[in-house]
Design a protein around this motif. Sequence first.
Motif, PDB file in Angstrom:
ATOM      1  N   ARG A  11       0.829  -1.206   0.000  1.00 45.54           N
ATOM      2  CA  ARG A  11       0.000   0.000   0.000  1.00 45.54           C
ATOM      3  C   ARG A  11       0.865   1.259   0.000  1.00 45.54           C
ATOM      4  O   ARG A  11       1.915   1.312   0.635  1.00 45.54           O
ATOM      5  CB  ARG A  11      -0.921   0.023   1.217  1.00 45.54           C
ATOM      6  CG  ARG A  11      -2.089   0.978   1.080  1.00 45.54           C
ATOM      7  CD  ARG A  11      -2.960   0.963   2.318  1.00 45.54           C
ATOM      8  NE  ARG A  11      -2.379   1.766   3.392  1.00 45.54           N
ATOM      9  CZ  ARG A  11      -2.992   2.028   4.544  1.00 45.54           C
ATOM     10  NH1 ARG A  11      -4.190   1.512   4.785  1.00 45.54           N
ATOM     11  NH2 ARG A  11      -2.408   2.766   5.471  1.00 45.54           N
ATOM     12  N   THR A  12       0.401   2.272  -0.730  1.00 49.80           N
ATOM     13  CA  THR A  12       1.162   3.517  -0.869  1.00 49.80           C
ATOM     14  C   THR A  12       0.371   4.710  -0.357  1.00 49.80           C
ATOM     15  O   THR A  12      -0.835   4.617  -0.093  1.00 49.80           O
ATOM     16  CB  THR A  12       1.516   3.783  -2.338  1.00 49.80           C
ATOM     17  OG1 THR A  12       0.308   4.108  -3.056  1.00 49.80           O
ATOM     18  CG2 THR A  12       2.192   2.578  -2.981  1.00 49.80           C
ATOM     19  N   ASN A  15      -2.478   5.317  -2.683  1.00 47.21           N
ATOM     20  CA  ASN A  15      -3.624   4.444  -2.455  1.00 47.21           C
ATOM     21  C   ASN A  15      -4.530   5.001  -1.361  1.00 47.21           C
ATOM     22  O   ASN A  15      -5.750   5.070  -1.528  1.00 47.21           O
ATOM     23  CB  ASN A  15      -3.169   3.037  -2.039  1.00 47.21           C
ATOM     24  CG  ASN A  15      -2.419   2.295  -3.125  1.00 47.21           C
ATOM     25  OD1 ASN A  15      -1.501   1.539  -2.837  1.00 47.21           O
ATOM     26  ND2 ASN A  15      -2.793   2.495  -4.384  1.00 47.21           N
ATOM     27  N   THR A  16      -3.937   5.390  -0.255  1.00 45.59           N
ATOM     28  CA  THR A  16      -4.740   5.886   0.863  1.00 45.59           C
ATOM     29  C   THR A  16      -5.324   7.259   0.569  1.00 45.59           C
ATOM     30  O   THR A  16      -6.366   7.620   1.120  1.00 45.59           O
ATOM     31  CB  THR A  16      -3.904   5.951   2.154  1.00 45.59           C
ATOM     32  OG1 THR A  16      -2.711   6.712   1.915  1.00 45.59           O
ATOM     33  CG2 THR A  16      -3.517   4.565   2.628  1.00 45.59           C
ATOM     34  N   LEU A  29       5.850   3.426  -0.455  1.00 34.61           N
ATOM     35  CA  LEU A  29       5.022   2.648   0.451  1.00 34.61           C
ATOM     36  C   LEU A  29       4.743   3.453   1.711  1.00 34.61           C
ATOM     37  O   LEU A  29       5.621   4.158   2.213  1.00 34.61           O
ATOM     38  CB  LEU A  29       5.721   1.345   0.836  1.00 34.61           C
ATOM     39  CG  LEU A  29       6.146   0.403  -0.295  1.00 34.61           C
ATOM     40  CD1 LEU A  29       6.806  -0.835   0.296  1.00 34.61           C
ATOM     41  CD2 LEU A  29       4.971   0.019  -1.162  1.00 34.61           C
ATOM     42  N   THR A  32       1.771   1.093   6.562  1.00 32.08           N
ATOM     43  CA  THR A  32       1.067  -0.182   6.405  1.00 32.08           C
ATOM     44  C   THR A  32       1.645  -0.984   5.252  1.00 32.08           C
ATOM     45  O   THR A  32       1.839  -2.201   5.353  1.00 32.08           O
ATOM     46  CB  THR A  32      -0.435   0.059   6.174  1.00 32.08           C
ATOM     47  OG1 THR A  32      -0.995   0.665   7.347  1.00 32.08           O
ATOM     48  CG2 THR A  32      -1.174  -1.243   5.875  1.00 32.08           C
ATOM     49  N   GLY A  33       1.942  -0.295   4.146  1.00 36.00           N
ATOM     50  CA  GLY A  33       2.517  -0.972   2.995  1.00 36.00           C
ATOM     51  C   GLY A  33       3.848  -1.615   3.313  1.00 36.00           C
ATOM     52  O   GLY A  33       4.139  -2.739   2.870  1.00 36.00           O
ATOM     53  N   GLN A  36       3.148  -4.729   5.192  1.00 37.37           N
ATOM     54  CA  GLN A  36       2.635  -5.759   4.285  1.00 37.37           C
ATOM     55  C   GLN A  36       3.769  -6.431   3.526  1.00 37.37           C
ATOM     56  O   GLN A  36       3.806  -7.658   3.369  1.00 37.37           O
ATOM     57  CB  GLN A  36       1.657  -5.140   3.289  1.00 37.37           C
ATOM     58  CG  GLN A  36       0.348  -4.663   3.882  1.00 37.37           C
ATOM     59  CD  GLN A  36      -0.465  -3.867   2.872  1.00 37.37           C
ATOM     60  OE1 GLN A  36       0.078  -3.273   1.937  1.00 37.37           O
ATOM     61  NE2 GLN A  36      -1.785  -3.844   3.046  1.00 37.37           N
ATOM     62  N   ARG A  59       7.558   2.165  -5.937  1.00 36.79           N
ATOM     63  CA  ARG A  59       6.782   1.340  -5.016  1.00 36.79           C
ATOM     64  C   ARG A  59       6.974  -0.150  -5.279  1.00 36.79           C
ATOM     65  O   ARG A  59       6.941  -0.953  -4.341  1.00 36.79           O
ATOM     66  CB  ARG A  59       5.306   1.726  -5.073  1.00 36.79           C
ATOM     67  CG  ARG A  59       4.669   1.712  -6.469  1.00 36.79           C
ATOM     68  CD  ARG A  59       3.379   2.512  -6.436  1.00 36.79           C
ATOM     69  NE  ARG A  59       2.602   2.515  -7.671  1.00 36.79           N
ATOM     70  CZ  ARG A  59       2.758   3.394  -8.659  1.00 36.79           C
ATOM     71  NH1 ARG A  59       3.714   4.316  -8.574  1.00 36.79           N
ATOM     72  NH2 ARG A  59       1.971   3.370  -9.714  1.00 36.79           N
ATOM     73  N   ASP A 177      -5.215  -7.274  -4.313  1.00 39.70           N
ATOM     74  CA  ASP A 177      -4.961  -6.328  -3.222  1.00 39.70           C
ATOM     75  C   ASP A 177      -3.477  -6.000  -3.075  1.00 39.70           C
ATOM     76  O   ASP A 177      -2.620  -6.759  -3.554  1.00 39.70           O
ATOM     77  CB  ASP A 177      -5.474  -6.913  -1.899  1.00 39.70           C
ATOM     78  CG  ASP A 177      -6.989  -6.970  -1.831  1.00 39.70           C
ATOM     79  OD1 ASP A 177      -7.638  -6.088  -2.410  1.00 39.70           O
ATOM     80  OD2 ASP A 177      -7.512  -7.907  -1.179  1.00 39.70           O
ATOM     81  N   PRO A 178      -3.150  -4.912  -2.394  1.00 44.20           N
ATOM     82  CA  PRO A 178      -1.739  -4.599  -2.141  1.00 44.20           C
ATOM     83  C   PRO A 178      -1.028  -5.747  -1.433  1.00 44.20           C
ATOM     84  O   PRO A 178      -1.569  -6.355  -0.513  1.00 44.20           O
ATOM     85  CB  PRO A 178      -1.814  -3.353  -1.246  1.00 44.20           C
ATOM     86  CG  PRO A 178      -3.105  -2.701  -1.626  1.00 44.20           C
ATOM     87  CD  PRO A 178      -4.045  -3.847  -1.906  1.00 44.20           C
TER      88      PRO A 178
END
Length: 232
Positions: A11-12, A15-16, A29, A32-33, A36, A59, A177-178
């Motif tokens: 996740r980047t 994304n958020t 990232l 959270t990314g 992950q 990323r 999904d990421p």
Amino acid sequence: MTTVILLRHGRTTANTGGVLAGWTPGVQLDETGAAQVAAVGERLAKVPLAAVISSPLERCVQTAGVVAAGRDVDVRTDDRLGEARYGDWTGQTIKELVKDPLWKIVQQHPSAAVFPGPEGEGLAQTQARAVAAVRSWNAELGPEAVWLACSHGDVIKAILADALGLHLDQFQRIVVDPASISVVTYTDTRPFVVRVNDTGGDVSALIPPPRRRRRTKASSDAVVGGGAGTTV
């Protein structure tokens, strides 16, 4: 059989933020990314990889670098695995883009979607280059290789649609999904889609058996009735 593990980047910040990053440089990232990616790196640590090939965007290079760490392989980049070239859509928010008439085409008839502006491409072009990349790396790495391709959501969905024999107009039915992994094994006859959007659990089935157990060439035939599943 050549097996490719398709890994989407973690996740980047884009994304958020609900922003379509595309080829925008410097997208990293988020916290959270990074977590992950660390988790998927641990999951795949025991899977021997003949190569780690990444989209050139930061990323993906960040994500691939974590998976490659501690291995005897370097991350190599391939522009053909890069994000779809969204043209003038790049950098805009999703809430703005849903108002564009092209949005419905992307959702309902993506094979006809061509993104606006001189840098835009059609989703059919995205699929063609990405599938060509996978096929060419398969040929280079050989029939027993397991390798990893780190790419982007729409790109991976397009590769999976091709492997599933789906028309590109159906690719929006696939979820990636990421930091998820999807796995395709390519044989002389057809690809087998082994996993889609896998975000957790055991991956030991991806570890090739010892060479002494490979007494016969792996079959390209599908098991009628479904078979007993993979044994380790």
